[in-house]
Motif scaffolding. Structure first.
Motif, PDB file in Angstrom:
ATOM      1  N   TYR A 191       1.156  -0.847  -0.151  1.00  0.00           N
ATOM      2  CA  TYR A 191       0.073   0.345   0.008  1.00  0.00           C
ATOM      3  C   TYR A 191       0.531   1.616  -0.370  1.00  0.00           C
ATOM      4  O   TYR A 191       2.044   1.135   1.301  1.00  0.00           O
ATOM      5  CB  TYR A 191      -0.511  -0.422   0.879  1.00  0.00           C
ATOM      6  N   VAL A 248      -5.892   5.902   8.168  1.00  0.00           N
ATOM      7  CA  VAL A 248      -5.221   4.356   8.549  1.00  0.00           C
ATOM      8  C   VAL A 248      -5.826   2.985   8.690  1.00  0.00           C
ATOM      9  O   VAL A 248      -5.811   2.050   8.381  1.00  0.00           O
ATOM     10  CB  VAL A 248      -4.172   4.409   9.112  1.00  0.00           C
ATOM     11  N   ILE A 265      -5.880   0.515   6.221  1.00  0.00           N
ATOM     12  CA  ILE A 265      -4.889   0.276   5.712  1.00  0.00           C
ATOM     13  C   ILE A 265      -3.998  -0.575   6.459  1.00  0.00           C
ATOM     14  O   ILE A 265      -2.708  -1.585   6.043  1.00  0.00           O
ATOM     15  CB  ILE A 265      -4.254   0.735   5.418  1.00  0.00           C
ATOM     16  N   ARG A 266      -4.537  -1.030   7.883  1.00  0.00           N
ATOM     17  CA  ARG A 266      -3.600  -1.423   8.561  1.00  0.00           C
ATOM     18  C   ARG A 266      -3.308  -3.167   8.462  1.00  0.00           C
ATOM     19  O   ARG A 266      -2.917  -3.504   8.781  1.00  0.00           O
ATOM     20  CB  ARG A 266      -4.044  -1.922  10.299  1.00  0.00           C
ATOM     21  N   SER A 304      -2.738  -4.321   5.447  1.00  0.00           N
ATOM     22  CA  SER A 304      -1.724  -4.067   4.351  1.00  0.00           C
ATOM     23  C   SER A 304      -0.334  -5.046   4.883  1.00  0.00           C
ATOM     24  O   SER A 304      -0.151  -4.680   6.064  1.00  0.00           O
ATOM     25  CB  SER A 304      -1.309  -2.711   3.773  1.00  0.00           C
ATOM     26  N   ILE A 341       3.215  -1.046   4.557  1.00  0.00           N
ATOM     27  CA  ILE A 341       2.639  -0.079   3.723  1.00  0.00           C
ATOM     28  C   ILE A 341       3.588   1.261   3.440  1.00  0.00           C
ATOM     29  O   ILE A 341       4.634   1.500   4.075  1.00  0.00           O
ATOM     30  CB  ILE A 341       2.028   0.454   4.742  1.00  0.00           C
ATOM     31  N   VAL A 380       4.061   3.420   8.458  1.00  0.00           N
ATOM     32  CA  VAL A 380       4.705   3.026   8.078  1.00  0.00           C
ATOM     33  C   VAL A 380       5.659   1.885   7.755  1.00  0.00           C
ATOM     34  O   VAL A 380       6.560   1.975   8.931  1.00  0.00           O
ATOM     35  CB  VAL A 380       5.246   4.178   6.080  1.00  0.00           C
TER      36      VAL A 380
END
Ligand SMILES: Cc1cc2nc3c(=O)[nH]c(=O)nc-3n(C[C@H](O)[C@H](O)[C@H](O)COP(=O)(O)OP(=O)(O)OC[C@H]3O[C@@H](n4cnc5c(N)ncnc54)[C@H](O)[C@@H]3O)c2cc1C
Length: 288
Positions: free
Chosen positions: A230, A242, A245-246, A248, A251, A266
């Protein structure tokens, strides 16, 4: 007697719900747990709720698991009103303790897990991906039908077919308000293509500015994604974004502000101007 009824208009989620229902087995006190799947017959959430309500009354089910799709949410709301019972929303794990259904759900944009409970009978809305799909076992199924007439009449309908499925994308390049104008999104789109991926966005781009369709919107109120990579470009990384997307695997972010909250989540970060970094990446990838 049926202990658990499950319903989803999405076949994969329906199979996950059957798995969720069978995970409640210890609550049946040693006797075989009875689970029934309600198939999807009506395109009207209200009528679907009427027929599920009939099934609940007929079978005496104490838990109704509904897949948390847009359609499922409408069905659950209508069903709760008809049966005058509670709904546990977006629960990712469930157990029955005596006369209570107890679930956990993400709170504060996924930073904490909250425990929620309701007396049975009750409804639980289960999101996609919370349970494994059922394999090697089958549960009885009946189709939801009703003679009832809809109380709400549709004045018109527009069929909207999402052009992309972010949930299954392996690579996502997401654009945020760091992009100065809509035309500049071509940069993110090119990078997404060069990486064999799909383009997502923060909410302001799809909802407020309308630069992209709603289906691109990732986060708490949008799509939850779990790609291998991501890449957030010009996205500050607020909690609501966020949250989506946790899961992914990797990151990464490009942001010119080294204090941007996205850098706290990230694996890899580039502090820089996206208008310089993306063209450089495209050159490296040989697609500039
Ligand atoms: C109830 C509620 C639900 C919400 N749900 C969601 C949701 O599901 N998803 C979501 O995304 N948001 C959601 N939001 C909005 C969220 O709070 C943020 O406002 C939003 O995520 C910010 O979007 P952004 O990061 O694109 O913009 P900004 O916060 O404005 O960040 C822009 C970033 O771009 C960087 N930048 C600027 N120029 C450049 C450049 N040239 N090069 C590199 N970097 C640059 C800046 O440093 C900044 O960090 C929700 C808000 C509320 C209240």
């Amino acid at each position: 007697m049926t202990d658990v009824l499950t319903f989803s208009d999405n076949p994969e989620l329906a199979s996950e719900l059957a798995g969720a229902a069978l995970s409640l087995a210890p609550a049946a006190g040693g006797r075989p747990l009875s689970v029934k799947v309600i198939g999807h017959a009506s395109g009207d959430p209200q009528l679907t709720a009427v027929s599920i309500a009939d099934a609940v009354r007929r079978t005496g089910a104490s838990v109704v698991l509904v897949g948390a799709t847009k359609f499922g949410r409408m069905v659950a709301g209508s069903l709760a009103v008809q049966l005058r019972i509670g709904v546990l929303s977006d629960v990712r794990s469930l157990k029955v303790d005596g006369q209570r259904l107890i679930g956990t759900r993400a709170a504060y944009a996924g930073k904490f897990n909250a425990t929620v409970e309701s007396p049975v009978p009750c409804i639980a809305l289960v999101p996609p991906g919370a349970y494994e799909t059922l394999s090697g076992r089958s549960v009885p199924e009946e189709t939801a039908t009703t003679e009832a007439q809809p109380k709400v009449r549709r004045a018109g309908a527009e069929v909207h077919t999402p052009s992309l499925d972010l949930r299954s994308a392996r690579v996502i390049v997401s654009a945020g308000r760091g992009f100065r104008k809509k035309e500049d999104l071509e940069l993110a789109d090119k990078l997404a293509h060069a990486l064999g991926g799909t383009m997502g966005a923060s909410r302001p781009l799809s909802s407020d500015l309308g630069w992209l369709g709603e289906e691109h919107h990732i986060g708490l109120t949008g799509v939850y994604v779990h790609p291998d990579l991501y890449l957030a470009v010009g996205i500050s990384g607020q909690l609501q974004h966020v949250a989506g997307i946790r899961d992914s695997k990797v990151i990464a972010a490009i942001n010119r502000d080294r204090q941007a909250p996205i850098f706290q989540v990230v694996d890899y970060g580039v502090v820089g101007d996206l208008y310089e970094v993306i063209p450089a990446l495209l050159r490296l990838l040989g697609t500039a």
